[in-house]
Design a protein around this motif. Structure first.
Motif, PDB file in Angstrom:
ATOM      1  N   LYS A  28      50.641  -6.587  31.997  1.00 59.76           N
ATOM      2  CA  LYS A  28      49.218  -6.810  32.293  1.00 59.76           C
ATOM      3  C   LYS A  28      48.978  -7.686  33.518  1.00 59.76           C
ATOM      4  CE  LYS A  28      47.638  -4.777  28.526  1.00 59.76           C
ATOM      5  NZ  LYS A  28      46.482  -3.946  28.351  1.00 59.76           N
ATOM      6  N   GLY A  29      50.037  -8.303  34.018  1.00 62.33           N
ATOM      7  CA  GLY A  29      49.882  -9.165  35.179  1.00 62.33           C
ATOM      8  C   GLY A  29      49.647  -8.368  36.448  1.00 62.33           C
ATOM      9  N   ASP A  30      48.840  -8.917  37.331  1.00 61.07           N
ATOM     10  CA  ASP A  30      48.676  -8.269  38.628  1.00 61.07           C
ATOM     11  C   ASP A  30      49.994  -8.401  39.396  1.00 61.07           C
ATOM     12  OD1 ASP A  30      48.731 -10.906  39.617  1.00 61.07           O
ATOM     13  OD2 ASP A  30      46.663 -10.878  40.327  1.00 61.07           O
ATOM     14  N   ALA A  31      50.026  -7.926  40.615  1.00 59.03           N
ATOM     15  CA  ALA A  31      51.271  -7.924  41.388  1.00 59.03           C
ATOM     16  C   ALA A  31      51.846  -9.334  41.556  1.00 59.03           C
ATOM     17  CB  ALA A  31      51.043  -7.277  42.751  1.00 59.03           C
ATOM     18  N   VAL A  32      51.002 -10.327  41.747  1.00 60.14           N
ATOM     19  CA  VAL A  32      51.464 -11.706  41.939  1.00 60.14           C
ATOM     20  C   VAL A  32      52.087 -12.243  40.658  1.00 60.14           C
ATOM     21  CG1 VAL A  32      50.703 -14.080  42.399  1.00 60.14           C
ATOM     22  CG2 VAL A  32      49.816 -12.189  43.783  1.00 60.14           C
ATOM     23  N   ILE A  33      51.429 -12.052  39.529  1.00 61.65           N
ATOM     24  CA  ILE A  33      51.944 -12.557  38.247  1.00 61.65           C
ATOM     25  C   ILE A  33      53.225 -11.817  37.864  1.00 61.65           C
ATOM     26  CG2 ILE A  33      51.452 -12.787  35.770  1.00 61.65           C
ATOM     27  CD1 ILE A  33      49.919 -14.759  37.696  1.00 61.65           C
ATOM     28  N   ASN A  34      53.222 -10.514  38.039  1.00 60.96           N
ATOM     29  CA  ASN A  34      54.416  -9.728  37.733  1.00 60.96           C
ATOM     30  C   ASN A  34      55.599 -10.229  38.551  1.00 60.96           C
ATOM     31  OD1 ASN A  34      56.354  -7.409  38.314  1.00 60.96           O
ATOM     32  ND2 ASN A  34      55.166  -6.595  36.604  1.00 60.96           N
ATOM     33  N   TYR A  35      55.411 -10.380  39.839  1.00 61.07           N
ATOM     34  CA  TYR A  35      56.483 -10.851  40.720  1.00 61.07           C
ATOM     35  C   TYR A  35      56.928 -12.261  40.338  1.00 61.07           C
ATOM     36  CZ  TYR A  35      59.070 -12.118  44.905  1.00 61.07           C
ATOM     37  OH  TYR A  35      60.044 -12.547  45.769  1.00 61.07           O
ATOM     38  N   ALA A  36      55.978 -13.137  40.079  1.00 60.03           N
ATOM     39  CA  ALA A  36      56.324 -14.518  39.724  1.00 60.03           C
ATOM     40  C   ALA A  36      57.093 -14.575  38.406  1.00 60.03           C
ATOM     41  CB  ALA A  36      55.069 -15.375  39.658  1.00 60.03           C
ATOM     42  N   PHE A  37      56.743 -13.739  37.449  1.00 63.85           N
ATOM     43  CA  PHE A  37      57.479 -13.742  36.184  1.00 63.85           C
ATOM     44  C   PHE A  37      58.885 -13.179  36.347  1.00 63.85           C
ATOM     45  CE2 PHE A  37      54.369 -15.596  33.613  1.00 63.85           C
ATOM     46  CZ  PHE A  37      55.005 -15.920  32.426  1.00 63.85           C
TER      47      PHE A  37
END
Length: 138
Positions: free
Chosen positions: A77-86
């Motif tokens: 559910k994370g946007d591109a920034v959250i997905n990448y950071a995780f």
């Protein structure tokens, strides 16, 4: 845990709702930051990774399972920034710390849901930092 889109405006709020035990560490993290400077979300997620490492070391199955579920949620559910950071600040930090400190991540790896496990295997193939059979799909 039904969220539409997770981004830098609500990511940490969700984490704090899901992990109330993280609040004290979070408050210390915020106090250490100069409020005049924008704080990158990656640093916040790295702070949560430190909490996750402590949780994994404690070895309580329900807590580790919850971490795995939140990882999956943030990746889905994370946007591109959250997905990448995780992927980079969360999963890789756990992997590298395990490699250096020698704590076992196997309980966490076995509870990862499909997307989290996929990214764990990706880290394993790039870094080759795990013992044979742990996170390598063997």
């Amino acid at each position: 845990m039904d969220y539409i889109q997770i981004d830098r405006t609500n990511c940490m709020e969700i984490i704090l709702l899901e992990f109330p035990a993280f609040e004290t560490q979070w408050a210390l993290h915020l106090e250490s930051w100069n409020p005049q400077i924008d704080r990158p979300i990656a640093l916040d997620i790295a702070e949560f990774a430190d909490f996750a490492i402590d949780t994994i070391c404690l070895g309580l199955d329900a807590d580790i399972e919850h971490l795995a579920a939140i990882t999956q949620l943030m990746l889905l559910k994370g946007d591109a920034v959250i997905n990448y950071a995780f992927r980079t600040m969360f999963l890789e930090q756990i992997a590298h710390r395990s490699s250096r400190s020698g704590f076992s991540v196997e309980a966490f790896i076995t509870k990862l849901q499909p997307l989290g496990y996929y990214h764990w295997l990706e880290i394993d193939s790039r870094c080759s930092i795990y013992p044979a059979g742990v996170g390598s799909g063997e």
